[in-house]
Design a protein around this motif. Structure first.
Motif, PDB file in Angstrom:
ATOM      1  N   UNK A  83       2.216 -28.182   6.973  1.00 59.56           N
ATOM      2  CA  UNK A  83       3.349 -27.276   7.184  1.00 59.56           C
ATOM      3  C   UNK A  83       2.860 -25.835   7.261  1.00 59.56           C
ATOM      4  N   UNK A  84       2.002 -25.447   6.306  1.00 57.29           N
ATOM      5  CA  UNK A  84       1.475 -24.082   6.292  1.00 57.29           C
ATOM      6  C   UNK A  84       0.642 -23.795   7.540  1.00 57.29           C
ATOM      7  N   UNK A  85      -0.130 -24.798   7.976  1.00 55.37           N
ATOM      8  CA  UNK A  85      -0.966 -24.612   9.165  1.00 55.37           C
ATOM      9  C   UNK A  85      -0.118 -24.418  10.419  1.00 55.37           C
ATOM     10  N   UNK A  86       1.010 -25.134  10.514  1.00 53.58           N
ATOM     11  CA  UNK A  86       1.890 -24.984  11.674  1.00 53.58           C
ATOM     12  C   UNK A  86       2.461 -23.571  11.740  1.00 53.58           C
ATOM     13  N   UNK A  87       2.905 -23.053  10.600  1.00 54.08           N
ATOM     14  CA  UNK A  87       3.462 -21.698  10.561  1.00 54.08           C
ATOM     15  C   UNK A  87       2.395 -20.689  10.964  1.00 54.08           C
ATOM     16  N   UNK A  88       1.184 -20.872  10.431  1.00 54.03           N
ATOM     17  CA  UNK A  88       0.079 -19.963  10.762  1.00 54.03           C
ATOM     18  C   UNK A  88      -0.260 -20.048  12.250  1.00 54.03           C
ATOM     19  N   UNK A  89      -0.323 -21.259  12.779  1.00 58.42           N
ATOM     20  CA  UNK A  89      -0.656 -21.445  14.197  1.00 58.42           C
ATOM     21  C   UNK A  89       0.353 -20.768  15.108  1.00 58.42           C
ATOM     22  N   UNK A  90       1.634 -20.890  14.757  1.00 59.72           N
ATOM     23  CA  UNK A  90       2.664 -20.239  15.567  1.00 59.72           C
ATOM     24  C   UNK A  90       2.464 -18.724  15.589  1.00 59.72           C
ATOM     25  N   UNK A  91       2.207 -18.141  14.418  1.00 59.86           N
ATOM     26  CA  UNK A  91       2.064 -16.685  14.336  1.00 59.86           C
ATOM     27  C   UNK A  91       0.772 -16.185  14.969  1.00 59.86           C
ATOM     28  N   UNK A  92      -0.207 -17.073  15.095  1.00 55.39           N
ATOM     29  CA  UNK A  92      -1.466 -16.693  15.739  1.00 55.39           C
ATOM     30  C   UNK A  92      -1.425 -16.912  17.246  1.00 55.39           C
TER      31      UNK A  92
END
Length: 557
Positions: A67-76
């Motif tokens: 979940x955290x990785x998905x949020x980070x990926x979107x913002x990157x």
């Protein structure tokens, strides 16, 4: 790091594809190609028409890291697969055909609800399992460390002079990046076929879950869905009358508390274990569905049939009537009552309960819950009732269970050979039958094991483990620690003063040594602990007490 999955099921409402709005709607002239995160907020137009199909599997298969990785990926600005949507021409609501987990992860970030806050609390009627709370908190911590909260980034641009550069960069990305959208055109039938086709590609739906989706209006699937969430979460039974809904939810909570309490932690500290393992696990729904089917004597051919009213003929089985959809909830309640009765036979304090000790019957030597052993125990107790062998089992119960504890690795060997859930049930059940018959024949342990090894249908791949088979490193593994705790606590467990077998303190009664009708009082010295059935059905049947009990028989008058 928590190993539990994050439950995001509350964040997108479920709805039937065929649901209609009061007004007739028309197809729009154009649909949006992108979706910004701001459109996922609680007050946005888009979020309030966003739905997922009522049959979609629970959105609870991602770890906190994912979940955290998905949020980070979107913002990157990393590549995230497009979300596939369908707009119902009847209701005007927008359904996620593919991408519910991706959308839910971003919604969770925007709402700061990872399965434990406002929407989730309402969705689960305030009943949030400990594992779910742990997963939510772990996710929130990871997201905070990685990118910060949505509200922090939302305010960052308004306070650019005091915001750290990294947060300011992510906030600017948030203002510009969006999810790509693709749309399915057509009526509800096209949307449903698209859902199954798409969801069987990258991450195929588990076969049991697919069966339950297709049987979603049948009483066995409705009962299993209710049991697994204690009657909370999405109410698949919401079309039934209010009184029926209340009864379904009441049965569901009773059974959930009976088999999934107390909450099972990752490290075992005592033998106070739930009889059915973790209610919050990947296998629990499968196991409960199989439990409902077994108790109600349902074969797959009955509920997998596409034509519910049609009869089929199976060689050597005769005509089989396919299970019909439940239109009013009556069949669901009937199935739930039967399942509750079976659960009460092995757990709880009702007079008919055998009070089976979870650490004896349902857990391996290393503390791992075995769903197949749970289902086999249900089958075994039902067989004891049908064959009128409950009292014979009680006569031999102490020795029967001591054998199971001593040779706990037999259970592991059978499950390793046959697989989990129903695949291992016939072999475990056969082991119980052989053991009970052999004890009645007064065979030695060596002779009992030999009889098991000679069994061919089904084959019992059991063998005694020697010291050469045991290989350990220098440090204690978590499984070894669990094994040490279980072994120690089983050795010191209190025993039933009637049959002599181990007591599970959640399934015991206090019995009068001298009965009240014979002048016995409520003095502590006149009481002792027993299994519920030993104190009722067995004692009242007039049987003499088993010779395995150390205390004199006269004390149990």
């Amino acid at each position: 790091m928590a190993k539990h999955m994050v439950n995001l099921d509350a964040l997108i409402r479920r709805e039937d594809f065929e649901a209609a709005a009061p007004d007739v709607l028309t197809q729009p002239s154009g649909l949006m190609a992108n979706l910004g995160v701001a459109e996922l907020g609680p007050d946005s137009f888009m979020y309030n028409v966003l739905r997922k199909p009522d049959f979609q599997r629970e959105t609870a298969n991602w770890t906190p890291d994912k979940v955290a990785a998905l949020v980070r990926s979107f913002l990157e600005g990393d590549l995230i697969p497009a979300v596939i949507l369908w707009r119902s021409p009847k209701s005007g609501n927008i359904f996620t055909i593919d991408g519910a987990h991706r959308l839910s992860a971003l919604i969770a970030w925007v709402h700061d609800d990872y399965g434990d806050k406002h929407r989730s609390l309402r969705f689960f009627d305030g009943v949030i399992p400990t594992e779910q709370l742990k997963a939510a908190e772990a996710t929130r911590k990871l997201v905070q460390e990685s990118v910060g909260s949505f509200n922090e980034l939302k305010l960052a641009l308004q306070n650019a002079d005091t915001t750290p550069k990294e947060k300011l960069r992510l906030a600017r990305n948030l203002s510009a990046f969006a999810l790509q959208l693709q749309w399915v055109n057509g009526e509800a039938e096209k949307a449903e076929s698209s859902f199954f086709r798409i969801n069987q590609q990258a991450t195929p739906i588990d076969p049991t879950e697919l069966d339950m989706i297709k049987a979603r209006r049948k009483p066995n699937a409705l009962a299993a869905r209710a049991f697994i969430r204690a009657g909370t979460g999405h109410k698949y039974w919401s079309s039934f009358d209010d009184s029926v809904q209340l009864e379904i939810e009441s049965h569901a909570k009773e059974v959930y508390d009976l088999i999934f309490r107390p909450t099972l932690d990752l490290s075992i500290r005592s033998t106070d274990l739930p009889v059915a393992g973790q209610g919050y696990s990947a296998d629990s729904l499968k196991m409960v569905f199989e439990l409902v089917n077994f108790v109600n004597k349902l074969r797959p051919e009955m509920w997998r049939s596409e034509a519910s009213a049609r009869k089929r003929v199976i060689p050597s089985q005769g005509a089989i009537t396919a299970l019909a959809d439940d239109l009013d909830g009556a069949a669901t309640i009937e199935f739930m009552r039967a399942t509750k009765k079976a659960a009460m036979k092995i757990a709880g304090n009702s007079p008919a309960s055998l009070g089976l000790h979870p650490a004896v019957y349902f857990y391996s030597a290393t503390g791992r819950f075995q769903p197949a052993a749970f289902l086999a125990a249900v089958a075994f107790t039902q067989e004891l009732v049908e064959r009128r062998r409950l009292n014979k089992y009680t006569d031999l119960r102490c020795t029967f269970e001591d054998f199971l504890v001593k040779y706990k690795h037999f259970l592991n060997q059978i499950v390793q050979a046959y697989g989990s859930l129903q695949r291992s049930v016939p072999a475990i059940l056969e082991m119980y039958r052989i053991l009970l018959d052999a004890l009645a024949d007064e065979l030695s342990e060596e002779a009992i094991i030999l009889r098991m090894q000679k069994n061919s249908n089904p084959r019992l791949p059991v063998k005694i483990i020697t010291d050469e088979d045991r290989k350990h490193g220098r440090n204690f593994s978590s499984e070894t620690k669990n094994a040490i705790v279980l072994k120690s606590t089983l050795e010191s467990s209190p025993r039933c003063n009637i049959c002599g077998a181990r007591l599970h303190l959640r399934a015991m009664t206090i019995d009068h040594k001298v009965r009240k009708e014979d002048g016995g009082t409520g003095d502590p010295g006149n009481g002792h602990m027993t299994h519920p059935y030993c104190n009722s059905g067995y004692k009242e049947s007039g049987h003499s007490f088993p010779s395995s009990v150390n205390s004199p028989h006269a004390e149990h008058a």
